[in-house]
Design a protein around this motif. Structure first.
Motif, PDB file in Angstrom:
ATOM      1  N   THR A   1       3.767   1.512  -1.487  1.00 26.39           N
ATOM      2  CA  THR A   1       4.214   1.655  -2.871  1.00 26.39           C
ATOM      3  C   THR A   1       3.129   2.311  -3.712  1.00 26.39           C
ATOM      4  O   THR A   1       3.401   3.211  -4.522  1.00 26.39           O
ATOM      5  N   GLU A   2       1.885   1.869  -3.519  1.00 16.51           N
ATOM      6  CA  GLU A   2       0.753   2.471  -4.230  1.00 16.51           C
ATOM      7  C   GLU A   2       0.651   3.959  -3.904  1.00 16.51           C
ATOM      8  O   GLU A   2       0.422   4.800  -4.784  1.00 16.51           O
TER       9      GLU A   2
ATOM     10  N   ARG B   1       0.828  -1.212   0.000  1.00 19.70           N
ATOM     11  CA  ARG B   1       0.000   0.000   0.000  1.00 19.70           C
ATOM     12  C   ARG B   1       0.862   1.263   0.000  1.00 19.70           C
ATOM     13  O   ARG B   1       0.494   2.281  -0.589  1.00 19.70           O
TER      14      ARG B   1
ATOM     15  N   VAL C   1      -4.454   5.752  -2.034  1.00 14.09           N
ATOM     16  CA  VAL C   1      -4.705   4.331  -1.783  1.00 14.09           C
ATOM     17  C   VAL C   1      -6.189   4.099  -2.019  1.00 14.09           C
ATOM     18  O   VAL C   1      -7.029   4.830  -1.486  1.00 14.09           O
TER      19      VAL C   1
ATOM     20  N   GLU D   1     -11.437   5.978  -1.264  1.00 13.91           N
ATOM     21  CA  GLU D   1     -10.119   6.411  -1.724  1.00 13.91           C
ATOM     22  C   GLU D   1      -9.489   7.349  -0.701  1.00 13.91           C
ATOM     23  O   GLU D   1     -10.152   8.251  -0.183  1.00 13.91           O
TER      24      GLU D   1
ATOM     25  N   GLU E   1       3.485   5.905  -5.631  1.00 14.01           N
ATOM     26  CA  GLU E   1       3.386   5.937  -7.094  1.00 14.01           C
ATOM     27  C   GLU E   1       2.185   6.711  -7.602  1.00 14.01           C
ATOM     28  O   GLU E   1       2.245   7.322  -8.676  1.00 14.01           O
ATOM     29  N   THR E   2       1.087   6.692  -6.845  1.00 13.44           N
ATOM     30  CA  THR E   2      -0.158   7.301  -7.342  1.00 13.44           C
ATOM     31  C   THR E   2      -0.661   8.470  -6.498  1.00 13.44           C
ATOM     32  O   THR E   2      -1.569   9.181  -6.926  1.00 13.44           O
TER      33      THR E   2
END
Length: 228
Positions: free
Chosen positions: A86-87, A84, A94, A200, A90-91
């Motif tokens: 890493t998510e 999570r 979550v 989200e 990167e974005t």
């Protein structure tokens, strides 16, 4: 007897001296739990404990107080938190799909707790972040009703997280209900509708993430080996 005053019941050698085979501080013969792993915390009987029930003994558990229901690695740390994070890096967010609530209500079902706990552990380790908790629904029902319901559910998630993880500042979490206005996939199948029923967690101070990404990239870069 080379070791006078040995406690009654302790195993001794030919000189009358006791031993502690597993090194836990409780003498053999009095140790009710022989072969305790080195470093584990034990009670007066020499038995180890596992306070958070994750299968890793206290004293060896690098992530104590892990919420129930989460899978952990050999160190006792939840395996999903790293993914999570890493998510998040990167974005900038979550996404948890199909968080379960009682039908038509904002009451979170118990089966959703482990997924939310992973996010809670992640946010606990990132106190510098500010997060918008966004509630999203599928296309069933009216827009007005879905908007109201998604807002209530986002607020319920914030209440759950700040209650379960007191170190997460409530002021760092805002909530917004989007209803059915932002589907990630068309609401054409049950599977797609499940994906659209989601929560989200979006970072609102993304500069902090950029700084952390740059910091990690710098630390991971190989040292300059140019010969001078």
């Amino acid at each position: 007897d080379a070791c006078a005053d040995t406690p009654k019941g302790a195993t001794v050698d030919g000189k009358g001296c006791p031993s502690d085979s597993d090194g836990d501080g409780v003498l053999d013969g009095l140790d009710a739990c022989a072969n305790t792993p080195k470093g584990a915390t034990v009670d007066a009987k020499g038995c180890p404990s596992d306070s958070d029930g994750d299968g890793v003994w206290d004293g060896l558990d690098q992530c104590p107080d892990t919420p129930a229901g989460l899978k952990v690695d050999e160190k006792g740390c939840p395996t999903e938190v790293a993914g999570r994070e890493t998510e998040l890096l990167e974005t900038g967010m979550v996404r948890i799909e199909n968080v379960q609530f009682d039908e038509g209500l904002a009451t979170i079902k118990a089966e959703s707790y482990p997924a939310l706990d992973v996010v809670g552990l992640l946010l606990k380790s990132w106190p510098q972040l500010t997060i918008e908790i966004g509630g999203h629904t599928d296309s069933k029902g009216s827009s007005v009703a879905n908007l109201k319901l998604s807002q209530a559910r986002a607020e319920a998630v914030r209440t759950y997280l700040t209650g379960k993880f007191p170190t997460i500042a409530a002021a760092s979490l805002t909530t917004k209900g989007y209803g059915k206005s932002k589907p990630v996939v068309p609401n054409t199948t049950d599977e797609n509708r499940a994906k659209n029923r989601r929560v989200e967690f979006v970072v609102t101070n993304k500069a902090v993430l950029k700084q952390e990404i740059a910091k990690r990239a710098a630390s991971a870069a190989p040292a300059d080996s140019t010969q001078k």
